[in-house]
Scaffold this motif. Structure first.
Motif, PDB file in Angstrom:
ATOM      1  N   PHE A  39       0.795  -1.091   0.004  1.00 49.43           N
ATOM      2  CA  PHE A  39       0.039  -0.167  -0.096  1.00 49.43           C
ATOM      3  C   PHE A  39       0.833   1.387   0.007  1.00 49.43           C
ATOM      4  O   PHE A  39       0.531   2.378  -0.490  1.00 49.43           O
ATOM      5  CB  PHE A  39      -0.922  -0.004   1.190  1.00 49.43           C
ATOM      6  N   ALA A  40       2.043   0.987   0.889  1.00 51.65           N
ATOM      7  CA  ALA A  40       2.983   2.270   0.596  1.00 51.65           C
ATOM      8  C   ALA A  40       3.501   2.578  -0.796  1.00 51.65           C
ATOM      9  O   ALA A  40       3.656   3.864  -1.301  1.00 51.65           O
ATOM     10  CB  ALA A  40       4.164   2.141   1.835  1.00 51.65           C
ATOM     11  N   GLY A  41       3.636   1.191  -1.297  1.00 50.84           N
ATOM     12  CA  GLY A  41       4.439   1.383  -2.927  1.00 50.84           C
ATOM     13  C   GLY A  41       3.373   2.140  -3.778  1.00 50.84           C
ATOM     14  O   GLY A  41       3.480   3.051  -4.498  1.00 50.84           O
ATOM     15  N   TRP A  42       2.118   1.769  -3.590  1.00 51.04           N
ATOM     16  CA  TRP A  42       1.225   2.617  -4.468  1.00 51.04           C
ATOM     17  C   TRP A  42       0.975   3.760  -4.106  1.00 51.04           C
ATOM     18  O   TRP A  42       0.633   4.795  -5.145  1.00 51.04           O
ATOM     19  CB  TRP A  42      -0.322   1.909  -4.120  1.00 51.04           C
ATOM     20  N   TRP A  43       1.091   4.226  -2.936  1.00 57.77           N
ATOM     21  CA  TRP A  43       1.052   5.590  -2.625  1.00 57.77           C
ATOM     22  C   TRP A  43       2.148   6.462  -3.174  1.00 57.77           C
ATOM     23  O   TRP A  43       2.156   7.552  -3.604  1.00 57.77           O
ATOM     24  CB  TRP A  43       1.033   6.006  -1.074  1.00 57.77           C
ATOM     25  N   CYS A  44       3.453   5.962  -3.222  1.00 56.26           N
ATOM     26  CA  CYS A  44       4.532   6.321  -4.126  1.00 56.26           C
ATOM     27  C   CYS A  44       4.287   6.704  -5.502  1.00 56.26           C
ATOM     28  O   CYS A  44       4.585   7.668  -6.048  1.00 56.26           O
ATOM     29  CB  CYS A  44       5.711   5.487  -3.921  1.00 56.26           C
ATOM     30  N   TRP A  45       3.571   5.734  -6.031  1.00 54.30           N
ATOM     31  CA  TRP A  45       3.271   5.738  -7.289  1.00 54.30           C
ATOM     32  C   TRP A  45       2.387   6.967  -7.679  1.00 54.30           C
ATOM     33  O   TRP A  45       2.229   7.698  -8.729  1.00 54.30           O
ATOM     34  CB  TRP A  45       2.627   4.554  -8.071  1.00 54.30           C
ATOM     35  N   ALA A  46       1.274   6.957  -6.593  1.00 49.91           N
ATOM     36  CA  ALA A  46       0.226   8.201  -6.696  1.00 49.91           C
ATOM     37  C   ALA A  46       0.965   9.597  -6.611  1.00 49.91           C
ATOM     38  O   ALA A  46       0.681  10.353  -7.583  1.00 49.91           O
ATOM     39  CB  ALA A  46      -0.681   7.836  -5.474  1.00 49.91           C
ATOM     40  N   VAL A  47       2.030   9.564  -5.673  1.00 52.36           N
ATOM     41  CA  VAL A  47       2.485  10.967  -5.511  1.00 52.36           C
ATOM     42  C   VAL A  47       3.350  11.164  -6.756  1.00 52.36           C
ATOM     43  O   VAL A  47       3.557  12.326  -6.976  1.00 52.36           O
ATOM     44  CB  VAL A  47       3.527  10.893  -4.235  1.00 52.36           C
ATOM     45  N   VAL A  98      -4.266   5.677  -5.526  1.00 45.17           N
ATOM     46  CA  VAL A  98      -4.695   6.119  -4.308  1.00 45.17           C
ATOM     47  C   VAL A  98      -5.693   4.822  -3.996  1.00 45.17           C
ATOM     48  O   VAL A  98      -5.720   4.101  -3.090  1.00 45.17           O
ATOM     49  CB  VAL A  98      -5.089   7.129  -4.305  1.00 45.17           C
ATOM     50  N   TRP A  99      -6.596   4.700  -4.919  1.00 45.76           N
ATOM     51  CA  TRP A  99      -7.554   3.506  -4.702  1.00 45.76           C
ATOM     52  C   TRP A  99      -6.962   2.045  -4.749  1.00 45.76           C
ATOM     53  O   TRP A  99      -7.455   1.397  -4.046  1.00 45.76           O
ATOM     54  CB  TRP A  99      -8.582   3.689  -5.771  1.00 45.76           C
ATOM     55  N   ALA A 100      -6.134   1.989  -5.677  1.00 43.82           N
ATOM     56  CA  ALA A 100      -5.377   0.531  -5.429  1.00 43.82           C
ATOM     57  C   ALA A 100      -4.467   0.515  -4.160  1.00 43.82           C
ATOM     58  O   ALA A 100      -4.516  -0.505  -3.702  1.00 43.82           O
ATOM     59  CB  ALA A 100      -4.172   0.491  -6.659  1.00 43.82           C
ATOM     60  N   GLY A 101      -4.112   1.544  -3.542  1.00 41.88           N
ATOM     61  CA  GLY A 101      -3.421   1.355  -2.201  1.00 41.88           C
ATOM     62  C   GLY A 101      -4.541   1.071  -1.150  1.00 41.88           C
ATOM     63  O   GLY A 101      -3.903   0.291  -0.467  1.00 41.88           O
ATOM     64  N   THR A 102      -5.506   1.590  -1.244  1.00 37.31           N
ATOM     65  CA  THR A 102      -6.637   1.356  -0.088  1.00 37.31           C
ATOM     66  C   THR A 102      -7.072  -0.076  -0.140  1.00 37.31           C
ATOM     67  O   THR A 102      -7.390  -0.726   0.707  1.00 37.31           O
ATOM     68  CB  THR A 102      -7.704   2.231  -0.201  1.00 37.31           C
ATOM     69  N   THR A 107     -11.167   8.658  -5.931  1.00 39.03           N
ATOM     70  CA  THR A 107     -11.071   8.829  -4.372  1.00 39.03           C
ATOM     71  C   THR A 107     -12.320   8.487  -3.629  1.00 39.03           C
ATOM     72  O   THR A 107     -12.079   8.015  -2.423  1.00 39.03           O
ATOM     73  CB  THR A 107     -10.556  10.412  -4.253  1.00 39.03           C
ATOM     74  N   GLY A 108     -13.356   8.488  -4.226  1.00 38.31           N
ATOM     75  CA  GLY A 108     -14.562   7.944  -3.632  1.00 38.31           C
ATOM     76  C   GLY A 108     -14.591   6.556  -3.336  1.00 38.31           C
ATOM     77  O   GLY A 108     -14.865   6.045  -2.286  1.00 38.31           O
TER      78      GLY A 108
END
Length: 390
Positions: A36-44, A80-84, A132-133
């Motif tokens: 999930f942290a990796g997905w957030w890296c991709w999001a940012v 972001v969705w993928a991370g959640t 995001t929803g």
């Protein structure tokens, strides 16, 4: 009052996202590389690239850059969705994220120079709000298990989803030049919302990552590294508590000691890697043969201890036989070698005056009786009262 132009806002947003990406990657993600942290890296990273493309379109008049920026922005929202989803262990198909991103790019590119140019922005906002929803919905599904950890993240994504979808409606109904739209959804407000989302999500993900790291350390502290079973100290702690509770409630309890037969010969003949494989196979056999409520621990070397709920000594013998049968099926030894076996000592803990240490000693004596009797069997030992049940 100083108003910043769009180009300056894009530069500020790009610098902010780049700073957060660098800090988050080195300070959070690299420490345990949680998905999930990796997905957030991709999001940012996507948000940073989108800001760069928007700046290129605004300041350098690069015609294709805003359309690419829209696609990359939608891709970041999808991450972001993928991370959640990964946070909850749910399945993700990464290629699906490219579909809305390509749609955002294609729509904006097709209408960019037409009288309907705002359609590209409407599609962008609708897709971002939807992503995001969906991310917020994924987090709200976790309320029973870990709501205290994801609450701020769920609220932040929900607020952003409402804002983006409201901006979509405002853009479609009022238009970008309308004074009310500028007050509620102008570039400055949108950038502020994006920055708030970045800060809140990064803070929440960092906290979640720290919590997961703490859980991993606790897992290492309580479990044996080779087998994943409870280590000796944790088995003793849990077994003491379980034994007292079972005796107070009148629940039958059996203590079992187990030892792999001729384990030194296995190591000498096939090597220590093969020996480790046999130990892991025994652990897997225990998982298949016992119930989830039972306790199994690696007591030391090739020796194991079990606490079985709701069975008598004869039931403990049957479970021991099932373990040996499962061990033979899951042998990791080379073809042609005899299947590994184990010997067991079984003691019924019906005597309320017997402590765990005493029961383990009695089970250990019964284990050596099983070895002396020819191995590959279970022997019922004397109870604390000095009699043999059954």
């Amino acid at each position: 009052m100083v108003l910043l132009d769009r180009s300056t806002l894009m530069v500020v947003f790009a610098l902010m996202t780049l700073t957060m990406l660098v800090l988050f990657y080195f300070d959070t993600y690299r420490k345990n590389r949680a998905p999930f942290a990796g997905w957030w890296c991709w999001a940012v990273a996507s948000f940073f690239l989108a800001a760069v493309f928007y700046f290129m379109g605004e300041a350098e008049a690069v015609a294709w850059a805003p359309s690419v920026g829209n696609g990359v922005m939608v891709l970041g929202s999808g991450c972001v969705w993928a991370g959640t989803r990964s946070l909850a262990g749910r399945r993700i198909l990464p290629w699906l994220l490219g579909i809305p991103a390509m749609a955002a790019f294609a729509v904006d590119a097709s209408v960019h120079y037409s009288d309907n140019a705002r359609i590209g922005s409407i599609v962008l906002l609708a897709l971002m709000g939807t992503a995001t929803g969906l991310a917020s919905m994924e987090l709200w599904r976790e309320r029973e298990d870990s709501w205290h950890r994801v609450r701020s993240l769920a609220v932040a994504t929900a607020v952003c989803a409402v804002y983006y979808l409201s901006r979509t409606v405002g853009l479609a109904v009022l238009g970008p030049a309308d004074p009310l739209f500028q007050v509620l959804f102008g570039t400055g407000v949108s950038m502020l919302m994006a920055m708030v989302l970045l800060v809140v999500v990064s803070s929440s993900i960092t906290s979640l990552n720290y919590a997961r790291r703490t859980e991993n350390l606790q897992e290492l502290a309580y479990h044996d590294g080779l087998t994943g079973l409870l280590n000796r100290e944790e088995f003793m702690r849990q077994a003491q508590r379980r034994l007292r509770a079972n005796l107070a409630a009148g629940v039958d309890t059996v203590i079992v000691m187990a030892d792999l037969d001729r384990f030194k010969a296995i190591n000498d003949r096939f090597g220590h890697d093969a020996g480790d494989g046999v130990i892991r196979a025994f652990a897997q056999a225990c998982r298949l043969a016992v119930r989830d409520a039972d306790l199994v621990g690696r007591y030391g070397g090739e020796e194991f201890a079990l606490l079985l709920d709701g069975v008598d000594a004869a039931g403990g013998v049957r479970i021991a036989d099932r373990i040996n049968a499962a061990l033979a099926e899951h042998s990791s030894l080379p073809a042609g070698a005899d299947s590994p076996t184990a010997s067991f000592g079984v003691v019924d803990a019906h005597d309320g005056n017997a402590g765990l240490q005493r029961l383990l000693r009695e089970a250990d004596r019964a284990l050596y009786d099983a070895k002396a009797a020819g191995r590959n069997q279970a022997v019922i030992g004397l109870t604390a009262a000095g009699t043999q049940p059954g």
